[in-house]
Write an enzyme that holds these catalytic residues in place. Structure first.
Site, PDB file in Angstrom:
ATOM      1  N   ASP A 362       0.852  -1.173   0.000  1.00 22.52           N
ATOM      2  CA  ASP A 362       0.000   0.000   0.000  1.00 22.52           C
ATOM      3  C   ASP A 362       0.897   1.234   0.000  1.00 22.52           C
ATOM      4  O   ASP A 362       2.123   1.146   0.113  1.00 22.52           O
ATOM      5  CB  ASP A 362      -0.949  -0.014   1.202  1.00 22.52           C
ATOM      6  CG  ASP A 362      -2.303   0.582   0.865  1.00 22.52           C
ATOM      7  OD1 ASP A 362      -2.336   1.562   0.085  1.00 22.52           O
ATOM      8  OD2 ASP A 362      -3.329   0.098   1.376  1.00 22.52           O
ATOM      9  N   TRP A 363       0.287   2.389  -0.091  1.00 18.24           N
ATOM     10  CA  TRP A 363       1.037   3.601  -0.422  1.00 18.24           C
ATOM     11  C   TRP A 363       1.872   4.147   0.744  1.00 18.24           C
ATOM     12  O   TRP A 363       1.429   4.200   1.877  1.00 18.24           O
ATOM     13  CB  TRP A 363       0.048   4.659  -0.893  1.00 18.24           C
ATOM     14  CG  TRP A 363       0.031   4.891  -2.382  1.00 18.24           C
ATOM     15  CD1 TRP A 363       0.064   6.099  -3.017  1.00 18.24           C
ATOM     16  CD2 TRP A 363      -0.021   3.918  -3.426  1.00 18.24           C
ATOM     17  NE1 TRP A 363       0.044   5.921  -4.390  1.00 18.24           N
ATOM     18  CE2 TRP A 363       0.002   4.590  -4.673  1.00 18.24           C
ATOM     19  CE3 TRP A 363      -0.047   2.523  -3.454  1.00 18.24           C
ATOM     20  CZ2 TRP A 363      -0.028   3.941  -5.894  1.00 18.24           C
ATOM     21  CZ3 TRP A 363      -0.074   1.864  -4.669  1.00 18.24           C
ATOM     22  CH2 TRP A 363      -0.068   2.571  -5.869  1.00 18.24           C
TER      23      TRP A 363
END
Length: 651
Positions: A362-363
Site C-alpha cells: 500500500d502507499w
C-alpha cells in the site's frame, strides 16, 4: 502479425523483420529480438528482456506511484497536486512504468494523455510500456486515497450495495463493464477488488467491501476477478486468463473467427484482511495502526483471499495495519505493518497459500509524504525507528515486489550497489512485473483509440448501473405500507431535504414549507466524527456511529406535518435506533443517486437489497463487540440479511 495503431501514428517503433514479420522494434536496433516477438510465450519474452535490462531499468519496475493528467491531456512538466515529479522525470529519469492515475477530465482526454504517455515510454532504452492503474471509479464516492467519482463511466452502487444484492452474476457483469470502460481509455490495472470483511462497524472503509460474511465476500470477489479478466460474458474464454494467455479469445457462432478480449490486472486487497482495525480506526493514520483479533477469527478474514488466489488474481496488496497479539499455527506474528511482515507475506501468502503473482505494498511505507505544507508520516507502523533505507530493506526481505506510492529509486539502487540487497532479489520481482505486462499485451500494442474512447459509458451500461443502484436499496421499515409510493394521478405536495428537486418533482409538487406537505423525503449520510485537517482524514469517516441528538427531534417535528420517508447513505454502519420512532419509512442505501432511489421507493425498479452488514442497536454494543467477529454486536437493531420487499402494481 500486423501491429495495430488505431491512434493514427502514435507509435514510432514499427519495423519489419527479414522474413516480412511486422513487429514493434522497441529497442530500435532494427532486429526482431525475442522479447519483441509476440509468437513466443510471455515467459520466454520475459526471460529474454530481463537479461537485457540494466539495474536501473529493473529497479524502475519496482515502483508504482501517483501520476496526474495535465491540461488538455498533456504530460505534466512539473509536480502536480499530489504527483511529486514531472512525468518525463519518472518515466525517463527513473525508468518507472507503473502509475496510479488520479483525476480524469473526460474519456477522450484520458485516452489522448494515455497515448502520449506510451509514446514517451517508447523512448526508453527497451521501450517498456507503461501500466496505468486506478482506484475504483464506478461509484459515487470521491476520496483521493481510495476512489474516484468518474462521470463518463457508468455509475453503480458501492461494493456494499453489490453485496446487498448478493448476486454473483451481477458482480461478474459489473466487473466486465469496468474492464471494458477501463481498457477503452487505457487503464490496464485495477487497485481493487477489496476482499476485506466489514466486521468492525466503525471502520471507515466498509463501503469498499462486499459485506461481513466470508462466504459471500469470497464468491463476489471471485466474480469480480472473472469480470476484470474477461471471463464474465463468454464462457469460452479460458479459465486462466489472469495468469496465462496474453489475451482471452473466443470463437463466434460459426466457429470461424476470433476476437480479442483485453483484460485488466486486478489487485486484490488488503491481505490478510483489513477489516478488524482496533476501535475501527483506519491504518492510514498513526492512531489506527493496530489490527486485532480478540475473537480469534483470523481465518474468516483470510478466506476471501484464498478464493482470490484460486481464481488467479494477478496481484495482491497487503494493508498498513500491524497485527497485535496475533498467533497463527502456534507462532506469534511480529507486530509490524503487513507490508513489512515476512511471516505474513512470504510465510503465509507465498509459501502456504502458493501465491506467485505480484505483491504491491500500500502507499507510502518508506518515506513521509509532503502535501502542501503538511507532512504525513510514512505508514511504517512497528518500524518507525528505521530510516527509509532500512524500511525498504525490510519490505524486500518480507517478500513484496513493488513499492506503492514511492519513486525513490535511488534508495534501492544504493541498497543493491552496497551489497545489502542482491541483484537476484531484484530480478525475482522484476520477472513477475514484466510477466504481467507481457500477458496484458502491452508490449505488442499499448495504444487506445481516442475516438472510440468517447463511447465508453454506453446507454446500456449506464442503465444497468442505474438499475443495480435501485435494486440495492434496502427497505428497513415501511410502517403502514406507505411504499411503494404511487406516482400516477397524484396531486401530493412534497417537501424535500437532500433530494434533487428535479427528481422529487416526479412524485408531486415540491413545496418549501413542511406544513404544506403531504409527504417528506429526506436523504442524509451516515454519521461520523470529523477529525483534523490532516490530508485524507476528511474523506475517511471514523468515530461514533450515533447521529447528533437534535436529528430525531427535528424529524419528529417534521412528522407532525406529514409522513416522513428517510434514507441513510451507509458508507459504514450507523446506529439508527433513535430514528425508528420518528419516521414512517426508513431505507438504507450504498452510493445510490436520487433518481435511482426514487425508482426504488416507487417500485419502478423494485428494491431487493438485504443488509450486507449488521446495524448495531447502540454504541455500547459496538464498544463491547470484537473487531474481527462477523455479526459481533449484541442484539443488533437490524441483522445481516434484513430487507423488506415492496411490489408496485403500477409496474
Amino acid at each position: 502479425m500486423q501491429v495495430s495503431d488505431p491512434t493514427g501514428g502514435n507509435t514510432t517503433a514499427v519495423a519489419t523483420s527479414q522474413d516480412g514479420f511486422t513487429f514493434r522494434d522497441l529497442n530500435g536496433n532494427g532486429a526482431l529480438d525475442p522479447y519483441e516477438d509476440p509468437r513466443l510465450s510471455p515467459e520466454e519474452r520475459t526471460e529474454d528482456l530481463l537479461g537485457r535490462l540494466s539495474l536501473e531499468e529493473k529497479v524502475g519496475l519496482m515502483f508504482h506511484t501517483v501520476i496526474e493528467v495535465g491540461p488538455e491531456g498533456a504530460l505534466l512538466d512539473g509536480p502536480g497536486q499530489i504527483a511529486k515529479s514531472a512525468t518525463a522525470e519518472v518515466v525517463i529519469g527513473r525508468s518507472m512504468n507503473h502509475f496510479n492515475v488520479h483525476g480524469l477530465p473526460d474519456a477522450r482526454t484520458a485516452a489522448a494523455w494515455h497515448n502520449r504517455l506510451q509514446r514517451l515510454a517508447e523512448s526508453t532504452p527497451h521501450g517498456i510500456p507503461v501500466t496505468v492503474s486506478t482506484d475504483p471509479r464506478h461509484a459515487a464516492a470521491q476520496n483521493a486515497g481510495a476512489s474516484w467519482a468518474t462521470s463518463f463511466f457508468s455509475q453503480w452502487p458501492e461494493p456494499l450495495g453489490l453485496g446487498a444484492i448478493g448476486e454473483v452474476e451481477l458482480v461478474r457483469r459489473f466487473a466486465d463493464t469496468v474492464r471494458r470502460e477501463y481498457t477503452g481509455v487505457g487503464i490496464r490495472a485495477a487497485l481493487h477488488p477489496t476482499a476485506d470483511l466489514a466486521t468492525e462497524p466503525r471502520w471507515a472503509r466498509q463501503r469498499e467491501c462486499f459485506g461481513q460474511d466470508p462466504e459471500l465476500v469470497g464468491q463476489l470477489t471471485k466474480a469480480y476477478l472473472d469480470g476484470l479478466a474477461g471471463r464474465a460474458t463468454d464462457p469460452s474464454c479460458g479459465p486462466d486468463v489472469g495468469n496465462g494467455p496474453v489475451i482471452a479469445t473466443a470463437t463466434d457462432a460459426t466457429g470461424s473467427t476470433q476476437r480479442t478480449v483485453p483484460w485488466v490486472q486486478a489487485t486484490t486487497k488488503h491481505f490478510p484482511g483489513a477489516g478488524p482495525q482496533a476501535d475501527g480506526e483506519d491504518a492510514h493514520f498513526p492512531y489506527g495502526r493496530d489490527q486485532v483479533y480478540p475473537g480469534g477469527r483470523f481465518e474468516d478474514h483470510l478466506e476471501p483471499f484464498r478464493r482470490a488466489i484460486a481464481a488467479g488474481t494477478p496481484a495482491i496488496m497487503p494493508y498498513y495495519g500491524r497485527p497485535v497479539g496475533l498467533v497463527v499455527d502456534g507462532e506469534e506474528i511480529e507486530a509490524v505493518g503487513f507490508g513489512y511482515n515476512r511471516q505474513v507475506i512470504t510465510g503465509l501468502l507465498r509459501l502456504e497459500l502458493g501465491f506467485d503473482g505480484v505483491i504491491i505494498t500500500d502507499w507510502e511505507l518508506v518515506n513521509d509524504n509532503h502535501v502542501g505544507d503538511q507532512v504525513l508520516p510514512a505508514r511504517a507502523w512497528g518500524v518507525e525507528h528505521l530510516d527509509p533505507t532500512g524500511r525498504m530493506a525490510k519490505i524486500l526481505e518480507a517478500g513484496a515486489d513493488q513499492f506503492g506510492g514511492e519513486e525513490c529509486t535511488d534508495l534501492l539502487l544504493g541498497l543493491v550497489r552496497t551489497g545489502v540487497i542482491p541483484e537476484e532479489r531484484i530480478d525475482a520481482s522484476a520477472r513477475r512485473l514484466l510477466l504481467v505486462k507481457f500477458r496484458l499485451g502491452l508490449f505488442d500494442d499499448p495504444y487506445v483509440d481516442e475516438d472510440a474512447a468517447e463511447r465508453v459509458g454506453t446507454r446500456e451500461d449506464v442503465a444497468a448501473g442505474h438499475e443495480a443502484q435501485s435494486r440495492s436499496v434496502v427497505v428497513l421499515c415501511n410502517e403502514g405500507g406507505i411504499l411503494p409510493l404511487i406516482t400516477a394521478g397524484t396531486e401530493r405536495a412534497i417537501y424535500l431535504e437532500g433530494v434533487d428537486p428535479a427528481e422529487g418533482a416526479r412524485l408531486g409538487r415540491v413545496v418549501q414549507d413542511p406544513a404544506e406537505a403531504d409527504l417528506a423525503l429526506v436523504r442524509l449520510g451516515a454519521p461520523f466524527e470529523p477529525r483534523s485537517d490532516l490530508f485524507l482524514e476528511a474523506w475517511f469517516h471514523q468515530g461514533s456511529l450515533e447521529f447528533p441528538p437534535g436529528l430525531p427531534v427535528r424529524l419528529a417535528r417534521l412528522r407532525t406535518h406529514c409522513p416522513v420517508v428517510l434514507d441513510v447513505d451507509l458508507d459504514r454502519a450507523a446506529v439508527l435506533t433513535p430514528l425508528i420512532e420518528v419516521t414512517d419509512v426508513l431505507t438504507a442505501t450504498f452510493g445510490v443517486s436520487d433518481g435511482a432511489w426514487i425508482d426504488a421507493i416507487t417500485g419502478v425498479v423494485p428494491p431487493c437489497g438485504r443488509l450486507p452488514i449488521e446495524l448495531p442497536r447502540s454504541m455500547d454494543a459496538v464498544r463491547a463487540s470484537f473487531e474481527d467477529v462477523p455479526g459481533g454486536t449484541e442484539d443488533p437493531l437490524f441483522p445481516v440479511g434484513h430487507g423488506l420487499r415492496i411490489i408496485n402494481a403500477e409496474h
